[in-house]
Design an enzyme around this catalytic site. Structure first.
Site, PDB file in Angstrom:
ATOM      1  N   CYS A 166       0.807  -1.224   0.000  1.00  0.00           N
ATOM      2  CA  CYS A 166       0.000   0.000   0.000  1.00  0.00           C
ATOM      3  C   CYS A 166       0.836   1.270   0.000  1.00  0.00           C
ATOM      4  O   CYS A 166       0.298   2.361  -0.169  1.00  0.00           O
ATOM      5  CB  CYS A 166      -0.933   0.006   1.205  1.00  0.00           C
ATOM      6  SG  CYS A 166      -1.947  -1.483   1.329  1.00  0.00           S
ATOM      7  N   HIS A 299      -3.447   7.638   6.075  1.00  0.00           N
ATOM      8  CA  HIS A 299      -3.635   6.336   5.424  1.00  0.00           C
ATOM      9  C   HIS A 299      -5.040   5.837   5.740  1.00  0.00           C
ATOM     10  O   HIS A 299      -5.735   5.339   4.860  1.00  0.00           O
ATOM     11  CB  HIS A 299      -2.573   5.362   5.913  1.00  0.00           C
ATOM     12  CG  HIS A 299      -2.583   4.055   5.185  1.00  0.00           C
ATOM     13  ND1 HIS A 299      -2.466   3.960   3.816  1.00  0.00           N
ATOM     14  CD2 HIS A 299      -2.706   2.776   5.638  1.00  0.00           C
ATOM     15  CE1 HIS A 299      -2.510   2.692   3.449  1.00  0.00           C
ATOM     16  NE2 HIS A 299      -2.659   1.952   4.533  1.00  0.00           N
ATOM     17  N   GLU A 310      -1.793   4.430  13.372  1.00  0.00           N
ATOM     18  CA  GLU A 310      -1.542   5.731  12.754  1.00  0.00           C
ATOM     19  C   GLU A 310      -1.813   6.870  13.735  1.00  0.00           C
ATOM     20  O   GLU A 310      -1.059   7.851  13.790  1.00  0.00           O
ATOM     21  CB  GLU A 310      -2.389   5.908  11.498  1.00  0.00           C
ATOM     22  CG  GLU A 310      -2.055   7.178  10.736  1.00  0.00           C
ATOM     23  CD  GLU A 310      -2.609   7.224   9.332  1.00  0.00           C
ATOM     24  OE1 GLU A 310      -2.151   8.075   8.544  1.00  0.00           O
ATOM     25  OE2 GLU A 310      -3.504   6.409   9.002  1.00  0.00           O
ATOM     26  N   LYS A 331     -10.190   7.712   1.986  1.00  0.00           N
ATOM     27  CA  LYS A 331     -10.602   6.330   1.744  1.00  0.00           C
ATOM     28  C   LYS A 331     -12.047   6.104   2.158  1.00  0.00           C
ATOM     29  O   LYS A 331     -12.696   5.170   1.669  1.00  0.00           O
ATOM     30  CB  LYS A 331      -9.677   5.355   2.489  1.00  0.00           C
ATOM     31  CG  LYS A 331      -8.285   5.219   1.880  1.00  0.00           C
ATOM     32  CD  LYS A 331      -7.472   4.150   2.590  1.00  0.00           C
ATOM     33  CE  LYS A 331      -6.093   3.957   1.968  1.00  0.00           C
ATOM     34  NZ  LYS A 331      -5.168   5.067   2.265  1.00  0.00           N
ATOM     35  N   HIS A 336      -9.933   1.874  -0.568  1.00  0.00           N
ATOM     36  CA  HIS A 336      -8.474   1.725  -0.563  1.00  0.00           C
ATOM     37  C   HIS A 336      -8.036   1.314  -1.966  1.00  0.00           C
ATOM     38  O   HIS A 336      -8.266   0.179  -2.387  1.00  0.00           O
ATOM     39  CB  HIS A 336      -8.074   0.670   0.461  1.00  0.00           C
ATOM     40  CG  HIS A 336      -6.603   0.600   0.725  1.00  0.00           C
ATOM     41  ND1 HIS A 336      -5.653   1.102  -0.141  1.00  0.00           N
ATOM     42  CD2 HIS A 336      -5.900   0.079   1.766  1.00  0.00           C
ATOM     43  CE1 HIS A 336      -4.451   0.904   0.348  1.00  0.00           C
ATOM     44  NE2 HIS A 336      -4.575   0.290   1.516  1.00  0.00           N
ATOM     45  N   PHE A 395       1.382  -3.553   3.881  1.00  0.00           N
ATOM     46  CA  PHE A 395       1.815  -4.879   4.281  1.00  0.00           C
ATOM     47  C   PHE A 395       3.341  -4.978   4.220  1.00  0.00           C
ATOM     48  O   PHE A 395       4.008  -4.220   3.532  1.00  0.00           O
ATOM     49  CB  PHE A 395       1.195  -5.928   3.359  1.00  0.00           C
ATOM     50  CG  PHE A 395      -0.207  -6.341   3.748  1.00  0.00           C
ATOM     51  CD1 PHE A 395      -0.921  -5.670   4.718  1.00  0.00           C
ATOM     52  CD2 PHE A 395      -0.814  -7.421   3.121  1.00  0.00           C
ATOM     53  CE1 PHE A 395      -2.210  -6.054   5.070  1.00  0.00           C
ATOM     54  CE2 PHE A 395      -2.099  -7.824   3.455  1.00  0.00           C
ATOM     55  CZ  PHE A 395      -2.801  -7.136   4.426  1.00  0.00           C
TER      56      PHE A 395
END
Length: 408
Positions: A166, A299, A310, A331, A336, A395
């Site tokens: 990502c 994010h 976060e 998002k 996403h 990831f």
């Protein structure tokens, strides 16, 4: 003293439709593009939600021909976004060819070509190949997007592809920034495209990351995300080059930071320390004080672990400034968008600076007790944005942050 790097063009294909203006107008209106998936039958999965490119674009043969008839959808969307970005910057193929090795291309993507692999795999297991492949080999390569854009647009300078989960799009932005700072390029077209495919949707369903309801990042009752698709490209250019040709300047690309949480294959760090390192490095790279940052395009995936990590990361970096730090996640509206998320969110961040408006996190109802951030929820907020940070955490512990500021 380093010569500044600036943004002189932007282009977008999003779940809202074609063009940067369509993207931005829907964001500041707080509209959701999340709906039941159409491109494959998702009825058997826990969730059937996604944020797809409208079928009127996906199935438009005229647009596809304009893009050079790419045989892979992420590449199709990427070309349309790149074309808009270059036009916005006042650049055409002849200008790029004249720049030669001084014009570069950086692409970030994660899921592109996965639909082509699915077609090939199904045909193989059904025994329908008969010595023939149902799709050509080239579009099954993740580098197909990079190759198609370079060839079609006439970019012959440094070109590379980032696929760091990502964080792919934001890492590509950082690499583009470095190419210009190091004097390797005067200009870099940077961004990427990505798609929803069944194998990716199935994978995230299996780890219970996909919501059955709606995306509500940072909400106490958040239940996961929906996968989106689309593309965005930005033109990064040395200030010297932009000034010489009288280009419009949207923002300065001030700093980039990356890190690896080195803790888990799929989970973010428990205390946010891995993510915080990327943010610290972006601020240090920009020589920016934490009190000078007005906005963070988070994010913000709406998963339990990501949003907590976060939040803790931002609060550990910004400390007493945290309650004054505006934070939102787009998002909540477009899902996403995987490897393209960083580029799409960078465009939104730059436009927040340029327009003086912060898009909201929609669907928000209840704050977590530990969250001290100034969350921008449900309605856009008009305010001066001097400096803004965009985060991407992926990831394998991949973390990337990029800082934009008002042009000097």
């Amino acid at each position: 003293m380093r010569s500044p790097v600036v943004v002189t063009g932007m282009g977008v294909v999003s779940p809202f439709g074609l063009g940067r203006n369509t993207f931005w107008e829907n964001l500041i209106q707080g509209r959701s593009a999340i709906r039941p998936i159409e491109v494959f039958d998702a009825a058997a999965y826990k969730s059937s939600l996604g944020a797809e490119i409208p079928s009127g674009i996906r199935n438009n043969l005229s647009l596809r021909n304009q893009a050079g008839s790419p045989e892979e959808d992420a590449t199709f969307y990427a070309y349309l976004a790149a074309e808009e970005a270059l036009s916005d910057a006042g650049l055409g193929k002849s200008e790029l060819e004249n720049l030669g090795a001084q014009a570069g291309l950086m692409v970030g993507t994660l899921c592109s070509s996965s639909r082509n692999y699915e077609i090939l795999g199904r045909k193989y297991f059904q025994g329908d190949l008969n010595g023939q492949t149902p799709v050509s080999v080239a579009p099954t390569l993740v580098a197909y997007q990079l190759a198609h854009l370079a060839d079609r647009l006439g970019i012959s300078g440094p070109a590379s592809l980032s696929s760091t989960a990502c964080a792919s799009g934001t890492d590509a932005l950082g690499f583009a920034l470095d190419l210009i700072r190091l004097g390797r390029c005067e200009l870099v077209l940077v961004g990427g495209g990505d798609i929803i495919s069944e194998v990716i949707h199935a994978g995230f369903n299996s780890v219970f990351s996909i919501t059955q309801d709606c995306l509500r990042p940072f909400d106490k009752n958040r239940s996961g995300f929906a996968i989106g698709e689309g593309a965005a490209f930005l033109v990064f250019e040395s200030y010297r080059s932009a000034k010489a040709r009288g280009a419009n300047i949207y923002a300065e690309v001030a700093g980039y930071g990356s890190s690896n949480s080195a803790s888990h294959l799929t989970a973010t760090s428990k205390d946010g320390s891995g993510e915080a390192r990327a943010i610290f490095r972006a601020l240090a790279d920009a020589d920016c004080l934490k009190e000078q940052v007005d906005y963070v395009n988070a994010h913000g995936t709406a998963t339990i672990h990501n949003d907590r990590s976060e939040t803790l990361a931002l609060q550990s970096v910004f400390e007493a400034h945290s309650p004054h730090l505006a934070v939102s996640s787009i998002k909540s509206m477009i899902g996403h968008c995987m490897g393209a998320a960083g580029a799409l969110e960078a465009v939104a961040t730059v436009l927040s600076i340029h327009q003086g408006v912060i898009p909201p996190t929609i669907n928000f109802q209840e704050r977590e007790d530990y969250c001290k951030l100034d969350l921008v929820t449900n309605d856009a907020r008009k305010m001066q944005v001097r400096s803004a940070l965009s985060n991407s955490f992926g990831f394998a512990g991949n973390n990337a942050s990029i800082l934009f500021t008002q042009p000097q």
